[in-house]
Design a protein around this motif. Structure first.
Motif, PDB file in Angstrom:
ATOM      1  N   VAL A  21      30.000  50.290  16.598  1.00 58.22           N
ATOM      2  CA  VAL A  21      29.505  50.852  15.347  1.00 58.22           C
ATOM      3  C   VAL A  21      30.377  50.379  14.186  1.00 58.22           C
ATOM      4  O   VAL A  21      29.906  50.211  13.063  1.00 58.22           O
ATOM      5  N   ARG A  24      29.010  47.380  12.675  1.00 55.45           N
ATOM      6  CA  ARG A  24      27.787  47.685  11.936  1.00 55.45           C
ATOM      7  C   ARG A  24      28.114  48.239  10.549  1.00 55.45           C
ATOM      8  O   ARG A  24      27.487  47.876   9.553  1.00 55.45           O
ATOM      9  N   LEU A 140      22.112  55.038  11.458  1.00 52.74           N
ATOM     10  CA  LEU A 140      23.169  55.615  12.276  1.00 52.74           C
ATOM     11  C   LEU A 140      22.736  57.010  12.742  1.00 52.74           C
ATOM     12  O   LEU A 140      22.415  57.869  11.924  1.00 52.74           O
ATOM     13  N   ASP A 144      26.103  57.918  16.870  1.00 50.99           N
ATOM     14  CA  ASP A 144      26.746  56.725  16.304  1.00 50.99           C
ATOM     15  C   ASP A 144      27.904  57.124  15.391  1.00 50.99           C
ATOM     16  O   ASP A 144      28.966  56.494  15.399  1.00 50.99           O
ATOM     17  N   ARG A 147      30.777  58.161  17.384  1.00 52.16           N
ATOM     18  CA  ARG A 147      31.348  56.980  18.035  1.00 52.16           C
ATOM     19  C   ARG A 147      32.200  56.177  17.059  1.00 52.16           C
ATOM     20  O   ARG A 147      33.275  55.684  17.413  1.00 52.16           O
ATOM     21  N   TYR A 148      31.749  56.062  15.808  1.00 49.90           N
ATOM     22  CA  TYR A 148      32.528  55.337  14.802  1.00 49.90           C
ATOM     23  C   TYR A 148      33.880  56.006  14.574  1.00 49.90           C
ATOM     24  O   TYR A 148      34.918  55.336  14.550  1.00 49.90           O
TER      25      TYR A 148
END
Length: 284
Positions: A21, A24, A140, A144, A147-148
């Motif tokens: 992530v 991203r 997202l 997500d 997770r980031y």
């Protein structure tokens, strides 16, 4: 795959890798707005800001060079190989080492690399980049987002934050800010930093012959507008409650405009280099 090949792949992917992530968010045009927001948020910690004001001559004398170095560090840590990232971390930790003073408004004696100060800088960056990305329309999910935050624990610990004390979920990050908010204030160094961020010094020819000033003003305005309400209040800015939808629309428009620019122009060179490494590895 051999042990050597495994090691090469691990080094090539860096600390995050193309499936993360982190790639991203840090590779999206919204990153620039989030970066400005992070700088403005970081300035509100009196002790952390005192260290920047006291020891970062480049902030006053060569501000663009300092901002460029900061951006390059984040890009290398995100998209570089592990070797490159670790070299960048060693340079940053070396620059912090041995610098200490006393912050006048709180009376606190500090070292620039105190873990709680490093954690503040880290938390502002993660919160800003994530919140702006979501607001700008980067796809997202809640998973997500968690997770980031969890991925970024690696970055925090590499630079010197205490293991086990770095927020690893969105909820934990919000709790961290609730705990720290009573310590925050708009000191004179914070005012000076905010003035620089919003109206940075530029040579006359740059202002007259290029669109740099209006472009930066627009970016800085978005950074200010996306700050949390409590931070805007500390800066003495209006609550802007009625303009939150307009701010979101503006950030989304900024991202859409940036995405229309060809990748070879808008993307960070470190990201392009990382993609080339991946392509060469797949072709070999």
């Amino acid at each position: 795959m051999s042990a050597d090949a495994d090691a090469d792949a691990l080094d090539r992917d860096g600390f995050f890798g193309p499936a993360s992530v982190t790639w991203r968010i840090h590779g999206d045009p919204a990153f620039s707005v989030g970066g400005v927001r992070a700088l403005l948020l970081q300035a509100l910690h009196p002790v952390a800001m005192a260290g920047v004001h006291r020891f970062s001559d480049g902030f006053r004398d060569e501000p663009w060079a300092r901002l460029t170095r900061t951006a390059e560090y984040v890009a290398t840590l995100t998209f570089g190989t592990r070797r490159d990232a670790l070299r960048a971390v060693r340079r940053v930790r070396g620059a912090h080492r041995g610098k200490s003073d006393t912050e006048p408004t709180t009376g606190r004696s500090y070292a620039v690399d105190d873990p709680d100060l490093l954690l503040w800088v880290h938390a502002c960056e993660v919160d800003s980049l994530l919140s702006v990305a979501r607001r700008a329309g980067v796809p997202l999910t809640d998973a997500d987002a968690d997770r980031y935050v969890r991925e970024q624990v690696v970055a925090a610990e590499l630079v010197g934050c205490t293991p086990g004390e770095v927020p690893d979920t969105v909820a934990a990050l919000a709790d961290y800010f609730r705990q720290v908010r009573p310590q925050l204030a708009l000191t004179e160094p914070a005012r000076a930093a905010a003035r620089f961020v919003v109206v940075p010094p530029m040579p006359g020819w740059v202002q007259l012959l290029t669109p740099a000033r209006p472009a930066w003003t627009g970016l800085a305005s978005l950074g200010l507008a996306t700050l949390p309400r409590w931070a805007r209040s500390l800066y003495g800015l209006p609550a802007l409650a009625l303009t939150e939808p307009a701010t979101t629309a503006a950030v989304r428009a900024f991202r859409a405009t940036a995405l229309a620019v060809p990748p070879r122009i808008r993307e960070n060179p470190a990201l392009r280099a990382a993609r080339l490494r991946q392509e060469h590895a797949q072709a070999s």
